[in-house]
Scaffold this active site. Structure first.
Site, PDB file in Angstrom:
ATOM      1  N   TRP A 177      -2.808   3.435   2.659  1.00 26.99           N
ATOM      2  CA  TRP A 177      -2.808   3.093   3.930  1.00 26.99           C
ATOM      3  C   TRP A 177      -3.339   3.123   5.079  1.00 26.99           C
ATOM      4  O   TRP A 177      -3.373   2.572   5.440  1.00 26.99           O
ATOM      5  CB  TRP A 177      -1.204   3.389   3.735  1.00 26.99           C
ATOM      6  CG  TRP A 177      -1.413   5.447   4.684  1.00 26.99           C
ATOM      7  CD1 TRP A 177      -0.961   6.643   3.721  1.00 26.99           C
ATOM      8  CD2 TRP A 177      -1.478   5.600   5.792  1.00 26.99           C
ATOM      9  NE1 TRP A 177      -1.443   7.587   4.466  1.00 26.99           N
ATOM     10  CE2 TRP A 177      -1.413   7.135   6.110  1.00 26.99           C
ATOM     11  CE3 TRP A 177      -2.199   5.099   6.907  1.00 26.99           C
ATOM     12  CZ2 TRP A 177      -2.075   7.082   7.384  1.00 26.99           C
ATOM     13  CZ3 TRP A 177      -2.098   6.010   8.507  1.00 26.99           C
ATOM     14  CH2 TRP A 177      -2.080   6.877   8.124  1.00 26.99           C
TER      15      TRP A 177
ATOM     16  N   GLY B 261      -4.066  -0.911  -2.028  1.00 35.20           N
ATOM     17  CA  GLY B 261      -4.523   1.159  -2.218  1.00 35.20           C
ATOM     18  C   GLY B 261      -3.538   1.749  -1.299  1.00 35.20           C
ATOM     19  O   GLY B 261      -2.488   1.846  -1.275  1.00 35.20           O
TER      20      GLY B 261
ATOM     21  N   PHE C 131       0.550  -1.197   0.183  1.00 35.31           N
ATOM     22  CA  PHE C 131       0.013   0.082   0.008  1.00 35.31           C
ATOM     23  C   PHE C 131       0.535   1.264  -0.367  1.00 35.31           C
ATOM     24  O   PHE C 131       2.004   1.201  -0.081  1.00 35.31           O
ATOM     25  CB  PHE C 131      -1.644  -0.752   1.296  1.00 35.31           C
ATOM     26  CG  PHE C 131      -0.483   0.181   2.584  1.00 35.31           C
ATOM     27  CD1 PHE C 131      -0.254   1.274   2.802  1.00 35.31           C
ATOM     28  CD2 PHE C 131      -0.183  -1.828   3.106  1.00 35.31           C
ATOM     29  CE1 PHE C 131       0.723   0.497   3.990  1.00 35.31           C
ATOM     30  CE2 PHE C 131       0.340  -1.950   4.262  1.00 35.31           C
ATOM     31  CZ  PHE C 131       0.944  -0.954   4.496  1.00 35.31           C
ATOM     32  N   CYS C 132       0.495   2.497  -0.354  1.00 32.38           N
ATOM     33  CA  CYS C 132       0.652   3.611  -0.429  1.00 32.38           C
ATOM     34  C   CYS C 132      -0.131   4.584  -0.289  1.00 32.38           C
ATOM     35  O   CYS C 132      -1.044   4.619   0.651  1.00 32.38           O
ATOM     36  CB  CYS C 132       1.940   4.202  -1.674  1.00 32.38           C
ATOM     37  SG  CYS C 132       0.645   3.827  -3.462  1.00 32.38           S
ATOM     38  N   ARG C 133      -0.075   5.769  -1.066  1.00 32.72           N
ATOM     39  CA  ARG C 133      -0.724   7.017  -0.875  1.00 32.72           C
ATOM     40  C   ARG C 133      -2.028   7.180  -1.204  1.00 32.72           C
ATOM     41  O   ARG C 133      -2.733   7.147  -0.394  1.00 32.72           O
ATOM     42  CB  ARG C 133       0.301   9.066  -1.347  1.00 32.72           C
ATOM     43  CG  ARG C 133      -0.558   9.515  -0.266  1.00 32.72           C
ATOM     44  CD  ARG C 133       0.310  10.807  -0.279  1.00 32.72           C
ATOM     45  NE  ARG C 133       0.536  10.954  -2.115  1.00 32.72           N
ATOM     46  CZ  ARG C 133      -0.270  11.422  -3.310  1.00 32.72           C
ATOM     47  NH1 ARG C 133      -1.472  11.604  -2.965  1.00 32.72           N
ATOM     48  NH2 ARG C 133       0.223  11.414  -4.434  1.00 32.72           N
TER      49      ARG C 133
END
Length: 106
Positions: free
Chosen positions: A96, A94, A68-70
């Site tokens: 965080w 998707g 996941f990330c931003r």
């Protein structure tokens, strides 16, 4: 529209993410160290997207992996890199905060 974007980014539904977390998935935040330091999913490790290819060995033999990330974009790229390197069971979580909210709800 959201469903289209979800499919485009390769994101999984909430139940799939929740099941993976329940089963002890390796939670990986692919944002920068500075972004990670500002907050992430409890228990997650930080492996920035730029380092994923060089750190593939850390993903081997994991029961499940949620990246996941931003926004979901970098995690989608990380998922592709891992799959190209033979890593199976990778889920694009998707954002965080989305993964954090799913984990908190368990």
């Amino acid at each position: 529209m959201f469903g289209f974007l979800k499919n485009l980014l390769g994101q999984s539904d909430d139940q799939t993410i929740a099941n993976a977390i329940r089963e002890g998935a390796f939670l990986v935040d692919v944002r920068t160290p500075a972004e990670f330091a500002s907050g992430s999913v409890p228990g997650a490790v930080n492996i920035p997207l730029n380092d994923v290819g060089a750190r593939v060995a850390e993903f081997k033999n994991k029961k499940g992996i949620v990246v996941f990330c931003r926004s979901g974009n970098r995690s989608s790229q990380a998922k592709s890199i891992l799959e190209r390197n033979g890593i199976k069971g990778v889920i694009n979580g998707g954002t965080w905060d989305h993964v954090a909210s799913i984990k908190q709800g368990l």
